[in-house]
Write an enzyme that holds these catalytic residues in place. Sequence first.
Site, PDB file in Angstrom:
ATOM      1  N   GLU A  82       0.816  -1.212   0.000  1.00 53.69           N
ATOM      2  CA  GLU A  82       0.000   0.000   0.000  1.00 53.69           C
ATOM      3  C   GLU A  82       0.854   1.268   0.000  1.00 53.69           C
ATOM      4  OE1 GLU A  82      -2.396  -1.025   3.378  1.00 53.69           O
ATOM      5  OE2 GLU A  82      -4.040  -1.703   2.104  1.00 53.69           O
ATOM      6  N   HIS A 103     -17.947 -11.278   4.555  1.00 45.99           N
ATOM      7  CA  HIS A 103     -16.696 -10.610   4.901  1.00 45.99           C
ATOM      8  C   HIS A 103     -16.042 -11.318   6.076  1.00 45.99           C
ATOM      9  CE1 HIS A 103     -14.214  -7.227   6.711  1.00 45.99           C
ATOM     10  NE2 HIS A 103     -13.681  -7.466   5.532  1.00 45.99           N
ATOM     11  N   HIS A 104     -14.767 -11.670   5.903  1.00 46.03           N
ATOM     12  CA  HIS A 104     -13.967 -12.274   6.960  1.00 46.03           C
ATOM     13  C   HIS A 104     -12.743 -11.402   7.210  1.00 46.03           C
ATOM     14  CE1 HIS A 104     -15.553 -16.611   5.986  1.00 46.03           C
ATOM     15  NE2 HIS A 104     -16.436 -15.870   6.646  1.00 46.03           N
ATOM     16  N   GLU A 105     -12.798 -10.538   8.210  1.00 45.22           N
ATOM     17  CA  GLU A 105     -11.600  -9.814   8.636  1.00 45.22           C
ATOM     18  C   GLU A 105     -10.909 -10.657   9.705  1.00 45.22           C
ATOM     19  OE1 GLU A 105      -8.522  -8.210   9.090  1.00 45.22           O
ATOM     20  OE2 GLU A 105      -9.724  -7.002   7.707  1.00 45.22           O
ATOM     21  N   GLU A 139      -6.765  -7.092  -3.285  1.00 45.06           N
ATOM     22  CA  GLU A 139      -6.341  -5.702  -3.160  1.00 45.06           C
ATOM     23  C   GLU A 139      -4.880  -5.650  -3.600  1.00 45.06           C
ATOM     24  OE1 GLU A 139      -7.192  -2.388   0.259  1.00 45.06           O
ATOM     25  OE2 GLU A 139      -6.085  -4.181   0.836  1.00 45.06           O
ATOM     26  N   GLU A 151      -9.698   3.589  -0.368  1.00 45.30           N
ATOM     27  CA  GLU A 151      -9.922   4.045   0.999  1.00 45.30           C
ATOM     28  C   GLU A 151      -8.885   5.062   1.466  1.00 45.30           C
ATOM     29  OE1 GLU A 151      -7.565   0.174   1.327  1.00 45.30           O
ATOM     30  OE2 GLU A 151      -9.174   1.009   0.088  1.00 45.30           O
TER      31      GLU A 151
END
Length: 706
Positions: free
Chosen positions: A177, A416-418, A505, A511
């Site tokens: 990132e 969604h699995h964080e 990603e 974001e």
Amino acid sequence: MKIKFISLLIIAVLYSCSKENAKILDVSSPNKAVEVNFNLNGEGKPFYTVRFNNKTVVDTSYLGFDFKDVDDFEKNFKINNTSTSSFNETWQMPWGEQLDVVNNYNELKIELQENNETARLMTVVFKVYDDGIGFRYEFPEQANFKGDIYINDEHTEFNLTEDYKTFWIPGDWDIYEHLYNTTKLSEIDALQFANHKNLAQTYIPENAVNTPVTMVGSDGTYLSFHEAALIDYSGMTLKVDTENLNLKSNLVGSENTDYKVKKTVPFNTPWRTIQISDNAPDLIESKLIVNLNEPNKLGDVSWFKPMKYTGVWWEMHLGKSSWDYGMTQDMSTWTDGGKSHGRHGATTENVKSFIDFSAKNNIGGVLVEGWNTGWEHWIGFEDREGVFDFVTPYPDYDIDEVTRYAKEKGVEIIMHHETSAATETYEKQQDTAYALMQKYGMHAVKSGYVGKILPKGEYHHGQYMVNQYNNAAIKAAKYEVAVNAHEPIKATGLRRTYPNIISREGLRGQEFNAWASDGGNPPEHLPIVAFTRMLSGPIDYTPGIFNIKFDEYKKDNQVNTTIAQQLALYVVIYSPVQMAADLVEHYEANPEPLQFIRDVGVDWQQTKVLNGEVGDYVTIARQERGTGNWFVGGITDENARTIDLTFDFLDDNQDYEVIIYKDGKNAHWDNNPLDITIEKIDITKDSKLSVNLAEGGGFAMSLKKI
């Protein structure tokens, strides 16, 4: 998936040569433009060179290994045998940028043996395509080199012949990132980003770059370095020798071992790849990375449908709502003794509003983040194991009612699995979590790995985590679940072998525009991404932000593009899952540009890159599977420019109705980002058109047969 074999030509040529009588060995691409030469030097050290259009682009580059506890593989080799072969097939993507993929290469295989008592064996295999090369090391079964092998590092070199203009991010062991830098190869300084204020988990131990790293030569030669088929191995960064213009493999390690990779003989390494072209668009059209992966091992994956989706996500980044149920926005203190603070985003009512909007607007899915318990302790806590429960919803989220309602409306809920990078917790719950998805008919999950990896000492891109990511996806396939991974390992073409690996990603995403303190992603970001990160595989970038300034929530942040560019991203940045990321109310306030999101495809019959230059601009046309409709998207950096378009990719003797969404006369990414002009025209294959792009702008087009 249907596979068509056009031809398979195997020509074996055996040589017997000693170190003293070594012959230069070479193999060329089918069109003869790319040539690889292999040999041993006087010390028996293996090396290769690469020529493109009769020019050396990679000069004498040595190959080898640094092992733990045993002698290195670096010199004193002899060539036992070589063989060459040619291969040509056309295989079909179950989903993708195109339906048919040509896999045509010439291969050179060199069998090496140490010229000593140990006499260990190693094979180097080169596959040479018209669009570049891939090579890997193969360790065959052998008596004198067996069992577990511990690799400290590879000695794979790329010795360049020019101080290339280079588009790079630092060789970070934890994240990708970073904003891209544009410098000469000799000016790369990755260590300056080791303590980046917006990237808490960053770790950059060497002056190295992450891959893909793309370069442009003074004569218009384009190179991009990466890897393919990364399985049970450590991710590769490239250490930069700025004085000698040399790149050298630098594998991601671990604090828990005194080696970087553990393998058992026999084994193969991932492919080391160089995409080569004399123009920028061909880099995007190249299928070198997926072609170097094995064919589909899952069989029929028609249970996964490429789709657009909305969801409970962007509102949390804006601060409108929160992931957690019982804590304040900054997730630092309890409120109401653990009861809801009233700002939780993943409520039954809120999710139903997204379902209604999706059903009305030809959008197939809704992502729900923050639905499950554990968000109160998911980040900033030293011990995150056992925090998340991947089957238990918060009290205000009725999963039975939500999934019933979604099914009634023809919309699929995306799970969604964080994991908060707590790998052992996720491993223990995976079967139960995937079984829950199967029960409710959910076929896609977005996974996340935010934070430092647990167990401590592991990094996101080391062998331990490569296996975590890959094994999670392989297990998911058993439950008919497709995986969109965030904070992932890099894409290396495994979507061919495991087509349920749909997107990821692996870059600085949308974001960052909402919460980064450095101004967000600049206008040049995506025109670089298209020729770097996107070469590795699909990107879940989450386009479609209409409320560019979002002053209602964060006056100091914004998206640094025009609204027309946000539409163009649905065509330019490829993924089989494309989010309409903004809030429902912002779309409902802009029904005319919303029409393009309703119309645009997400699964493609073919792709044509019409023009482009790395870091400046790119225009891509894609034909939708099933309908045959075409869509075109073009984006530019901070510079305004005029793009001239021709339409020779269209059918003969056919008129098309075209809707153009383009920057208005006064559009500007900062001063006037919402200025958009929408026009309808008719064109044919012979038509020509010029489109003006504003600073940070773009355009999108839908083309339908009349």
